[in-house]
Write a protein that holds these residues in place. Structure first.
Motif, short mmCIF file in Angstrom:
data_model
loop_
_atom_site.label_atom_id
_atom_site.label_comp_id
_atom_site.label_asym_id
_atom_site.label_seq_id
_atom_site.Cartn_x
_atom_site.Cartn_y
_atom_site.Cartn_z
N GLU A 48 81.71 66.48 77.25
CA GLU A 48 81.80 66.09 75.84
C GLU A 48 80.82 65.45 74.96
OE1 GLU A 48 85.67 63.46 74.25
OE2 GLU A 48 85.58 64.66 76.73
N ASP A 60 82.38 64.47 69.00
CA ASP A 60 83.42 63.84 68.62
C ASP A 60 82.77 63.55 67.25
OD1 ASP A 60 85.14 64.76 71.06
OD2 ASP A 60 83.28 63.23 72.01
N ARG A 92 81.43 56.49 81.86
CA ARG A 92 81.52 56.95 80.12
C ARG A 92 80.87 57.29 79.85
NH1 ARG A 92 85.72 57.10 78.84
NH2 ARG A 92 85.37 56.09 76.43
N THR A 93 79.58 56.73 80.56
CA THR A 93 78.47 57.96 80.38
C THR A 93 77.96 59.01 81.62
OG1 THR A 93 77.69 56.59 78.68
CG2 THR A 93 76.13 57.88 79.60
N GLU A 134 81.67 63.41 80.31
CA GLU A 134 81.19 63.06 79.26
C GLU A 134 80.48 62.29 79.30
OE1 GLU A 134 82.80 59.55 76.16
OE2 GLU A 134 84.29 60.54 77.87
#
Length: 486
Positions: A268, A309, A215-216, A243
């Motif tokens: 991302e 995003d 997630r990170t 990401e």
């Protein structure tokens, strides 16, 4: 005892990491495991036949927002054909608000949360002819031990993207994300991660993307920097997607990233909004200016593909305020992704939907339809601008033309609004249905209303057209123009 682990992917380009996470623990427990992996594009009767043909004692369905409807239908039919088999559902879409599955008598058990240990427990119960619990908490399994990459020869076929997990958990608690419901981070060491990535090389991953599902990824800056530095070596031939949180990048991160071979990695970055009130309300504690500056700094290096995003529909962000977020974020990345808030089961925003005046789809993926700050008409207009952004900006097909044209408008958002209005007024079709020639034609028509001097813009258009097409740009593209705006 045979166990089938079933995944229904969004397309043929994807593979499921979830079912592969469960395979190893079940096999070590002595079970015969079969993975069945299909796509939403496959015929449902053929998928059902593949499941039925195994006549397994236990079926595990991996459920997400994009496949839950089809999964439920297939499971119901499978149970009708094999009434004595046991069917278990797991995954993020069934881990929260579980009462909605009480009427699904064809589901024998729900796995809440992580499934590695829970599936073994359920398999043991089936083997021993014991009743299954209606739901089971997956707990916190030790998933960061030496499990390797989880892929084996022959079970990834021609997929363009393979997935890898080097950490589980997230340091942030954003109110729209399911990761906010967990605490703590478990991670593989740098050495183990690099060993795993070398294993990918034995699969022939040169043309594939290895997507980290962390997630990170850069939750620990030094760890991330060391992995990135190693990936710059020529022995790693894949393409890698991460990401990250741009706020956690340090000077060493920028130094390492600047030395990366061009095209080897893509990043991302979640900005979501530049409205401080919005970010505070969703517990996203970042400085949007520093995120944009870091994103632009990476983009300007020229060797890394950067996604940024935005999310439309967040609290306290009106259409006009989103205009600002869009313009703030524009032109600092290779791909600006305009997404729309989805009220996922288990998130705080879904629990507080009434507080925010949210109207949202009752069916997956639970997309926002209206908010207290943004009308239905405004959200739909943003969806049209999102299509326009994908077609013109993120595709890269109009890069030179946009660089020349966008500064002619009051703001980047104003530019895309004007382009959208031109297309809607004169084409009669949606952006998605425009031919490439018409996309250039209406682009020119709009820009010609912004300036009398179109010579440099026309030159950029010809260059952009030639970069993607084998033919020359038709003269009709610049034949018809409309009155200049005043």
């Amino acid at each position: 005892m045979k166990i089938v682990l079933f995944a229904l992917n969004g397309s043929y380009a994807h593979t499921s990491l979830a079912v592969r996470c469960l395979r190893g623990p079940l096999e070590r427990a002595g079970y015969d495991v079969v993975i069945i992996e299909r796509s939403l594009r496959d015929r449902s009767d053929e998928v059902l036949q593949a499941l039925y043909g195994e006549h397994a004692a236990l079926y595990g369905f991996s459920a997400y927002i994009w496949n839950i409807t089809e999964m439920l239908s297939l499971a119901e039919d499978l149970k009708a054909l094999l009434p004595d088999t046991r069917i278990v559902f797991g995954g993020p879409e069934v881990s929260y608000d579980t009462a909605r599955f009480d009427t699904c008598s064809f589901i024998d058990s729900l796995v809440i949360g992580e499934g590695e240990d829970a599936m073994v427990t359920l398999a043991d119960a089936v083997r021993d002819h014991r009743d299954l619990p209606g739901k089971i908490d997956g707990g916190t399994p030790d998933v960061m031990k030496d499990e390797g990459i989880l892929y084996r020869d022959g079970d990834y076929t021609d997929s363009e993207m393979l997935y890898y997990e080097s950490s589980r958990g997230c340091p942030y608690h954003c109110a729209y994300c399911l990761s906010s419901e967990s605490t703590g981070i478990r991670a593989k060491s740098v050495e183990q991660t690099l060993c795993d990535l070398e294993h990918f090389e034995t699969l022939g991953t040169k043309s594939r993307i290895i997507k980290f599902v962390d997630r990170t990824f850069n939750f620990h800056a030094d760890r991330a920097n060391r992995i990135w530095a190693a990936l710059a070596d020529e022995r790693f031939t894949g393409h890698y997607h991460f990401e990250i949180c741009a706020s956690l990048l340090n000077e060493e991160s920028f130094r390492v990233l600047s030395a990366m071979p061009k095209g080897k990695i893509q990043l991302e970055i979640g900005l979501q909004s530049t409205n401080p009130e919005t970010l505070a309300e969703v517990s996203r504690h970042i400085d949007p200016k520093s995120v944009i500056e870091a994103t632009r700094r990476i983009h300007d290096m020229g060797n890394i593909h950067v996604h940024l995003d935005l999310i439309a529909g967040l609290p306290y962000e009106s259409y006009e305020r989103f205009r600002q977020s869009f313009s703030d974020a524009y032109d600092c990345c290779d791909m600006l992704q305009l997404g729309f808030l989805k009220l996922l089961h288990g998130t705080r925003l879904r629990r507080d939907a009434e507080k925010y005046g949210y109207v949202y789809s009752a069916k997956p993926p639970y997309t926002i339809l209206q908010t207290a700050w943004m009308s239905r008409d405004e959200l739909f207009r943003l969806s049209e601008i999102a299509d326009l952004l994908d077609r013109y900006y993120s595709s890269g097909s109009f890069a030179r033309s946009l660089a020349c044209a966008v500064p002619l408008a009051a703001s980047p958002f104003d530019f895309y609004e004007g382009l959208l209005d031109t297309i809607k007024s004169h084409s009669g079709v949606s952006v998605r249905r425009l031919s490439q020639v018409d996309a250039f034609r209406y682009f020119y028509d709009y820009v010609s209303t912004l300036t009398d001097d179109t010579a440099s813009f026309e030159a950029c258009m010809h260059t952009d057209f030639a970069s993607k097409e084998t033919r020359r740009m038709p003269l009709s593209v610049i034949k018809h123009t409309y009155p200049k705006q005043t």
